[in-house]
Write a protein that holds these residues in place. Structure first.
Motif, PDB file in Angstrom:
ATOM      1  N   UNK A   1      22.920  -8.609  69.477  1.00 51.59           N
ATOM      2  CA  UNK A   1      23.576  -8.021  70.634  1.00 51.59           C
ATOM      3  C   UNK A   1      23.703  -6.637  70.990  1.00 51.59           C
ATOM      4  N   UNK A   2      23.013  -5.877  70.028  1.00 49.77           N
ATOM      5  CA  UNK A   2      22.863  -4.158  70.560  1.00 49.77           C
ATOM      6  C   UNK A   2      21.289  -3.943  70.140  1.00 49.77           C
ATOM      7  N   UNK A   3      21.012  -3.006  70.984  1.00 48.08           N
ATOM      8  CA  UNK A   3      19.482  -2.294  70.921  1.00 48.08           C
ATOM      9  C   UNK A   3      19.386  -1.474  69.600  1.00 48.08           C
ATOM     10  N   UNK A   4      20.536  -1.205  68.949  1.00 49.06           N
ATOM     11  CA  UNK A   4      20.246  -0.413  67.849  1.00 49.06           C
ATOM     12  C   UNK A   4      19.644  -1.192  66.704  1.00 49.06           C
ATOM     13  N   UNK A   5      19.950  -2.345  66.769  1.00 47.34           N
ATOM     14  CA  UNK A   5      19.306  -3.423  65.638  1.00 47.34           C
ATOM     15  C   UNK A   5      17.804  -3.397  65.973  1.00 47.34           C
TER      16      UNK A   5
END
Length: 352
Positions: free
Chosen positions: A214-218
């Motif tokens: 759900x997040x770009x950091x992953x």
């Protein structure tokens, strides 16, 4: 002394633990193997100075090991926890064995310290499991584990390797702000959703797994790991997913429009054919709009030539003010599309 009843089940003899006094009497020796707890199992703050043997135990009620200390080996292999299990603040000073253990309800391993290896291989977690601020000072083995609900490893420290190969996360695998010094091994695993936001990790064995987050950091973390391994193909894939996730999450505005356009025309600079086709479509649409469907080979060639900036030299007559505006927009888009084509051609060699 409370007499402990023994029963035979499936060819094995089990001891029935019916009250806390029976627990207190037996805890001195540390041997609870193949016992059935018919009452709440309260081991809060207990210091197990000898091997703690809970192999094959069936906890029919809640099991509480909060702040317990296992000085020697702790063996919970093949145990069954049918109600909630709480190991928060416990300390395992020797190897901890929880292989093939079944946790039916919530289980809490928050702030537990595993001083030596922790073995959870082939365990089943049927409800939520929390490893919040847990410390694994040696290897943590979670091979072939089944996590049916969310598995939280937020702020957990793995001083060595974290083995999750052949493991199934049917919901969220949450490593928020975790610190992994060794290898995070996710090879041949199934991960429904992964969270590596603010996670510190340099090495991940990811095999051919397709990740969802759900997040770009992953995906940024996965991309950086892939680049360190010189795995340009997976790095490009994670780069694409990073931008797709970012596009989904940001609010409508200039950035979203720019990212939406780049996704539409070149899939964030990763598709050569999409970027080339987009240029062809844009060129055809603007040529028809300006020239009113009056096709002329010479004017069309001049129109598509990147250095042709004088519309009066392309179309000899009938050029209106609106046509000049459209031509200016087209030339701007043409330059952008040439850049997208070049970027797509260089997708395996450019800096991500």
């Amino acid at each position: 002394m409370n007499k402990i009843v023994k029963v035979e089940k499936k060819g094995k003899k089990y001891c029935l633990i019916e009250n806390q006094s029976q627990i207190d009497e037996r805890v001195r020796g540390g041997d609870f193997s193949y016992c059935i707890f018919l009452c709440d199992a309260n081991f809060q703050g207990i210091n197990f100075t000898q091997d703690a043997n809970f192999m094959g135990v069936n906890f029919t009620q809640n099991a509480d090991f909060e702040d317990a200390t296992f000085v020697e080996y702790a063996d919970f292999s093949q145990a069954i926890f049918t109600q909630k299990a709480n190991f928060s603040l416990a300390t395992f000073k020797k190897n901890a064995f929880l292989s093939q253990t079944v946790f039916t309800k919530d289980v809490n391993f928050s702030q537990v310290i595993f001083t030596e290896n922790a073995y959870f291989s082939e365990a089943k977690f049927k409800d939520e499991v929390i490893f919040y601020k847990t410390i694994f000072t040696q290897d943590a083995f979670f091979q072939s584990v089944l996590f049916i609900k969310d598995a939280e490893f937020a702020l957990t420290t793995f001083d060595r390797n974290a083995h999750f190969s052949n493991t199934t996360f049917t919901q969220l695998a949450d490593f928020l702000s975790a610190k992994i010094q060794g290898v995070l091994n996710l090879g041949v695993s199934e991960v429904a959703k992964l969270n590596l936001q603010l996670t510190t990790v340099d090495r991940i064995a990811y095999g051919d797994i397709k990740f969802n987050a759900d997040n770009r950091e992953t995906f940024l973390t996965l991309k950086n790991v892939a680049l360190k391994k010189n795995d340009q193909i997976r790095a490009l894939e994670f780069h694409q997913q990073e931008y797709q996730t970012h596009f989904k999450n940001i609010k409508l505005g200039g950035d979203k429009l720019i990212l939406g356009f780049e996704y539409l025309v070149s899939n964030f600079g990763t598709s050569i054919w999409r970027s080339f086709l987009s240029l062809v479509i844009i060129t055809a649409l603007f040529y028809i709009a300006i020239n009113d469907c009056n096709f002329d080979a010479k004017s069309f060639i001049n129109f598509i030539f990147p250095t042709s900036y004088n519309i009066d030299n392309i179309f000899k007559s009938g050029v209106s003010g609106a046509d000049r505006v459209l031509f200016l927009i087209y030339k701007t888009l043409q330059l952008i599309m040439i850049y997208e084509i070049i970027k797509s051609f260089r997708k395996f060699s450019r800096q991500l």
